[in-house]
Design an enzyme around this catalytic site. Structure first.
Site, PDB file in Angstrom:
ATOM      1  N   LYS A 159      37.155  47.398  37.798  1.00  0.00           N
ATOM      2  CA  LYS A 159      37.764  47.606  39.110  1.00  0.00           C
ATOM      3  C   LYS A 159      39.050  46.796  39.204  1.00  0.00           C
ATOM      4  O   LYS A 159      39.017  45.565  39.250  1.00  0.00           O
ATOM      5  CB  LYS A 159      36.823  47.164  40.228  1.00  0.00           C
ATOM      6  CG  LYS A 159      37.316  47.623  41.580  1.00  0.00           C
ATOM      7  CD  LYS A 159      36.776  46.805  42.738  1.00  0.00           C
ATOM      8  CE  LYS A 159      37.575  45.594  43.039  1.00  0.00           C
ATOM      9  NZ  LYS A 159      38.981  45.834  43.463  1.00  0.00           N
ATOM     10  N   GLU A 234      36.707  33.426  36.183  1.00  0.00           N
ATOM     11  CA  GLU A 234      38.027  32.802  36.003  1.00  0.00           C
ATOM     12  C   GLU A 234      38.630  32.693  37.396  1.00  0.00           C
ATOM     13  O   GLU A 234      38.976  33.715  38.004  1.00  0.00           O
ATOM     14  CB  GLU A 234      38.930  33.663  35.108  1.00  0.00           C
ATOM     15  CG  GLU A 234      38.435  33.821  33.680  1.00  0.00           C
ATOM     16  CD  GLU A 234      38.609  32.576  32.823  1.00  0.00           C
ATOM     17  OE1 GLU A 234      39.045  31.532  33.343  1.00  0.00           O
ATOM     18  OE2 GLU A 234      38.285  32.656  31.633  1.00  0.00           O
ATOM     19  N   CYS A 268      47.330  31.616  37.950  1.00  0.00           N
ATOM     20  CA  CYS A 268      46.244  30.649  38.097  1.00  0.00           C
ATOM     21  C   CYS A 268      46.546  29.362  37.345  1.00  0.00           C
ATOM     22  O   CYS A 268      46.010  28.316  37.680  1.00  0.00           O
ATOM     23  CB  CYS A 268      44.941  31.252  37.615  1.00  0.00           C
ATOM     24  SG  CYS A 268      45.069  31.937  35.968  1.00  0.00           S
ATOM     25  N   GLU A 361      45.554  25.674  46.397  1.00  0.00           N
ATOM     26  CA  GLU A 361      46.287  26.599  45.530  1.00  0.00           C
ATOM     27  C   GLU A 361      47.205  27.438  46.408  1.00  0.00           C
ATOM     28  O   GLU A 361      46.744  28.137  47.311  1.00  0.00           O
ATOM     29  CB  GLU A 361      45.303  27.508  44.796  1.00  0.00           C
ATOM     30  CG  GLU A 361      45.992  28.468  43.859  1.00  0.00           C
ATOM     31  CD  GLU A 361      45.018  29.393  43.134  1.00  0.00           C
ATOM     32  OE1 GLU A 361      44.133  29.976  43.794  1.00  0.00           O
ATOM     33  OE2 GLU A 361      45.147  29.533  41.908  1.00  0.00           O
TER      34      GLU A 361
HETATM   35  P1  NAD Z   1      40.458  37.879  45.170  1.00  0.00           P
HETATM   36  O1  NAD Z   1      39.335  36.942  44.920  1.00  0.00           O
HETATM   37  O2  NAD Z   1      40.831  38.174  46.559  1.00  0.00           O
HETATM   38  O3  NAD Z   1      40.167  39.286  44.480  1.00  0.00           O
HETATM   39  C1  NAD Z   1      39.904  39.419  43.110  1.00  0.00           C
HETATM   40  C2  NAD Z   1      39.176  40.729  42.872  1.00  0.00           C
HETATM   41  O4  NAD Z   1      37.876  40.652  43.481  1.00  0.00           O
HETATM   42  C3  NAD Z   1      39.858  41.949  43.463  1.00  0.00           C
HETATM   43  O5  NAD Z   1      39.725  43.055  42.585  1.00  0.00           O
HETATM   44  C4  NAD Z   1      39.050  42.184  44.738  1.00  0.00           C
HETATM   45  O6  NAD Z   1      39.086  43.536  45.162  1.00  0.00           O
HETATM   46  C5  NAD Z   1      37.661  41.794  44.282  1.00  0.00           C
HETATM   47  N1  NAD Z   1      36.725  41.443  45.366  1.00  0.00           N
HETATM   48  C6  NAD Z   1      37.021  41.041  46.634  1.00  0.00           C
HETATM   49  N2  NAD Z   1      35.883  40.874  47.335  1.00  0.00           N
HETATM   50  C7  NAD Z   1      34.853  41.152  46.512  1.00  0.00           C
HETATM   51  C8  NAD Z   1      33.435  41.137  46.648  1.00  0.00           C
HETATM   52  N3  NAD Z   1      32.843  40.807  47.811  1.00  0.00           N
HETATM   53  N4  NAD Z   1      32.674  41.475  45.581  1.00  0.00           N
HETATM   54  C9  NAD Z   1      33.252  41.791  44.412  1.00  0.00           C
HETATM   55  N5  NAD Z   1      34.585  41.837  44.206  1.00  0.00           N
HETATM   56  C10 NAD Z   1      35.395  41.514  45.253  1.00  0.00           C
HETATM   57  O7  NAD Z   1      41.678  37.282  44.333  1.00  0.00           O
HETATM   58  P2  NAD Z   1      43.181  37.803  44.277  1.00  0.00           P
HETATM   59  O8  NAD Z   1      43.840  37.390  45.551  1.00  0.00           O
HETATM   60  O9  NAD Z   1      43.231  39.239  43.847  1.00  0.00           O
HETATM   61  O10 NAD Z   1      43.736  36.939  43.057  1.00  0.00           O
HETATM   62  C11 NAD Z   1      44.240  35.663  43.205  1.00  0.00           C
HETATM   63  C12 NAD Z   1      43.235  34.627  42.736  1.00  0.00           C
HETATM   64  O11 NAD Z   1      42.832  34.878  41.398  1.00  0.00           O
HETATM   65  C13 NAD Z   1      43.816  33.228  42.709  1.00  0.00           C
HETATM   66  O12 NAD Z   1      42.910  32.309  43.265  1.00  0.00           O
HETATM   67  C14 NAD Z   1      43.995  32.944  41.221  1.00  0.00           C
HETATM   68  O13 NAD Z   1      43.990  31.593  40.869  1.00  0.00           O
HETATM   69  C15 NAD Z   1      42.853  33.676  40.635  1.00  0.00           C
HETATM   70  N6  NAD Z   1      43.091  33.950  39.219  1.00  0.00           N
HETATM   71  C16 NAD Z   1      42.396  33.239  38.261  1.00  0.00           C
HETATM   72  C17 NAD Z   1      42.652  33.449  36.909  1.00  0.00           C
HETATM   73  C18 NAD Z   1      41.912  32.688  35.827  1.00  0.00           C
HETATM   74  O14 NAD Z   1      41.942  33.153  34.707  1.00  0.00           O
HETATM   75  N7  NAD Z   1      41.288  31.572  36.127  1.00  0.00           N
HETATM   76  C19 NAD Z   1      43.574  34.395  36.528  1.00  0.00           C
HETATM   77  C20 NAD Z   1      44.265  35.084  37.521  1.00  0.00           C
HETATM   78  C21 NAD Z   1      43.997  34.864  38.863  1.00  0.00           C
END
Ligand code: NAD
Length: 459
Positions: A159, A234, A268, A361
């Site tokens: 997804k 992650e 991230c 963050e």
């Molecule tokens: P997010 O947590 O809002 O969403 C991430 C994904 O999860 C999206 O596809 C979203 O649709 C899905 N999601 C949302 N609610 C959900 C639920 N209840 N159940 C299952 N899936 C759900 O994050 P974002 O705003 O898209 O991304 C930014 C964040 O990602 C930042 O905190 C960043 O640090 C982190 N990030 C971490 C890494 C790593 O490798 N550690 C890499 C990239 C981004």
């Protein structure tokens, strides 16, 4: 019968705010159907001979290579990534596929000496793997999960984030064109609360790879607990770039902007806290200012662009909340006017250690610079907070470099550079930055369960 909300999403170019296309969003029933197809595909995919599975993954990598420019251009428009970055990202998918294409033939078990027979181990695939991807690096983060998952014999339902589905959808087409059977890699655009949650809850999904915010990741972890579902997380970061007074200050200052402003800070691993030894603090800021002002924030399709826009108006508002009118701004770079979610690179010098800009963050082009006294102080400040993803250490003293590397609680550190991610080395977080490791030689094992078989040889 549909138990979710079937709808669609207008995908927007963040550099122009123009709608690029409209993507249908899957509902719960469509998610169940995709998982069922992936489950059926698993029965045959896991039986594909290891060499043939490897060959198919190499063909997939070749398709990505042939479409590299198309994928990169798509990401420039959908995510506002600079063209240079987007080419690297598509190339990274190719490289990760190529790296793990060698894995099916090297998925070795062991023969363990025991009394009365022969004991051998197998690394068995898990089944259907659900991959949930954020919007900041849509291509690499997808590839880091699907390449080793497929190599180990699993099938994948992925997804993408609502904001950035386009490259993942194209990658799924390329997989089919490469000859991967239908159902082996499915990309299902949809809402997190619908498709993402269903993947977490579905009993036929045996593992979740979730990359995203720590808050959502905690909910995913709780959801997985109900079925003891395997999980890689992650999550977020607040990484430190630690600059000692004996470092090559010119180089440390010249590279610090890219370490935090790359991808408009939506990384991230962004080194969003710069800790500078007090005796070098003023000099470092003097050197940093021209480097920040030289960052070219412009149309990301231009070859000269260093930084594009933020991903959305919502993200812009969130980032702007960290730079209120009375914020301790030391200096700022520039950004275009007009449409697009532009935000100028911003350097803050907060004095209160509880300042939100130091503890949360931001996920935007905002960096905080603070002084420290000695090694112990640097490690103490670097380790503050719940995150532990990445970081850099600048010093000419390799003893200091090693001691501080061992002292910082983070999964990915670099000395006198800002590298975090190589497909051949492990990547992941300490503390609340994550769980498990992606990439590198061992990632395959997080997509298998180890099975032990004892065969008696004595009556
Ligand atoms: P997010 O947590 O809002 O969403 C991430 C994904 O999860 C999206 O596809 C979203 O649709 C899905 N999601 C949302 N609610 C959900 C639920 N209840 N159940 C299952 N899936 C759900 O994050 P974002 O705003 O898209 O991304 C930014 C964040 O990602 C930042 O905190 C960043 O640090 C982190 N990030 C971490 C890494 C790593 O490798 N550690 C890499 C990239 C981004």
């Amino acid at each position: 019968m549909s138990d979710g909300i079937a709808s669609s999403y207008d995908v927007v170019d963040p550099a122009t705010e123009q709608v690029l296309t409209t993507v249908p969003l899957a509902d719960g029933a469509q998610t169940d159907a995709a998982v069922a197809r992936a489950r059926r595909a698993y029965d045959s995919w896991r039986r594909v001979a290891p060499a043939d599975r490897g060959r198919l993954l190499r063909r997939f990598a070749e398709q990505v290579e042939h479409s590299l420019e198309e994928l990169a251009q798509l990401e420039v428009r959908n995510a506002g990534h600079t063209i240079g970055n987007a080419r690297w990202e598509a190339g990274n998918v190719r490289d990760v596929l190529t790296y793990y294409s060698a894995a099916p033939e090297r998925l070795f078990g062991r023969q363990i000496p025991v009394a009365g027979g022969v004991d051998i181990t197998f690394h068995e695939p898990l089944g259907v793997v659900g991959v949930i991807v954020p919007w900041n690096f849509p291509m690499p983060i997808a590839g880091w999960a699907f390449a080793p998952a497929l190599a180990a014999g699993n099938t994948v339902v992925l997804k993408p984030a609502e904001l950035t589905p386009l490259t993942a959808m194209r990658l799924a087409e390329l997989a089919l064109e490469a000859g991967l059977p239908e159902g082996v890699l499915t990309v299902l655009p949809g809402k997190g609360s619908v498709v993402g949650q269903r993947l977490v809850e579905h009993p036929d999904v045996r593992k979740i790879v979730f990359t995203g915010s720590t808050a959502v990741g905690k909910g995913v972890m709780a959801g997985c607990a109900a079925q003891v579902k395997r999980l890689t997380l992650e999550l977020g970061g607040k990484s430190a770039n630690v600059v000692f007074a004996d470092a090559d200050l010119e180089k440390a200052a010249a590279t610090a902007p890219s370490a935090v402003f790359d991808n408009a800070g939506q990384d991230c691993c962004a080194r969003s806290r710069i800790l500078v030894q007090r005796s070098a603090y003023d000099r470092f800021l003097e050197l940093l200012e021209p480097a920040v002002k030289a960052v070219r924030v412009e149309d990301p399709s231009l070859e000269t662009a260093d930084m594009g826009p933020l991903i959305s108006r919502g993200q812009w508002n969130r980032v702007a909340s960290y730079v209120p009118d009375d914020a301790p701004v030391a200096f700022r770079g520039t950004a275009p006017d007009g449409p697009g979610f532009w935000f100028a690179p911003t350097v803050l010098t907060p004095t209160d250690p509880r300042d939100r800009a130091l503890t949360e963050e931001i996920f935007g082009p905002v960096v905080a610079v603070v002084p420290f006294d000695d090694e112990a102080d640097a490690v103490r400040i670097a380790n503050e907070g719940e995150y532990g993803l990445s970081g850099s250490i600048w010093t000419r003293d390799m003893g200091t470099a090693l001691r501080v590397s061992r002292g910082i609680e983070a999964g990915n550190l670099s000395v006198n550079s800002h590298s975090s991610v190589r497909y051949s080395t492990p990547f992941g977080g300490f503390k609340q930055s994550g769980l498990g490791r992606e990439l590198g030689p061992d990632a395959l094992h997080s997509f298998t369960d180890e099975k032990n078989v004892f065969m008696a040889t004595e009556g």
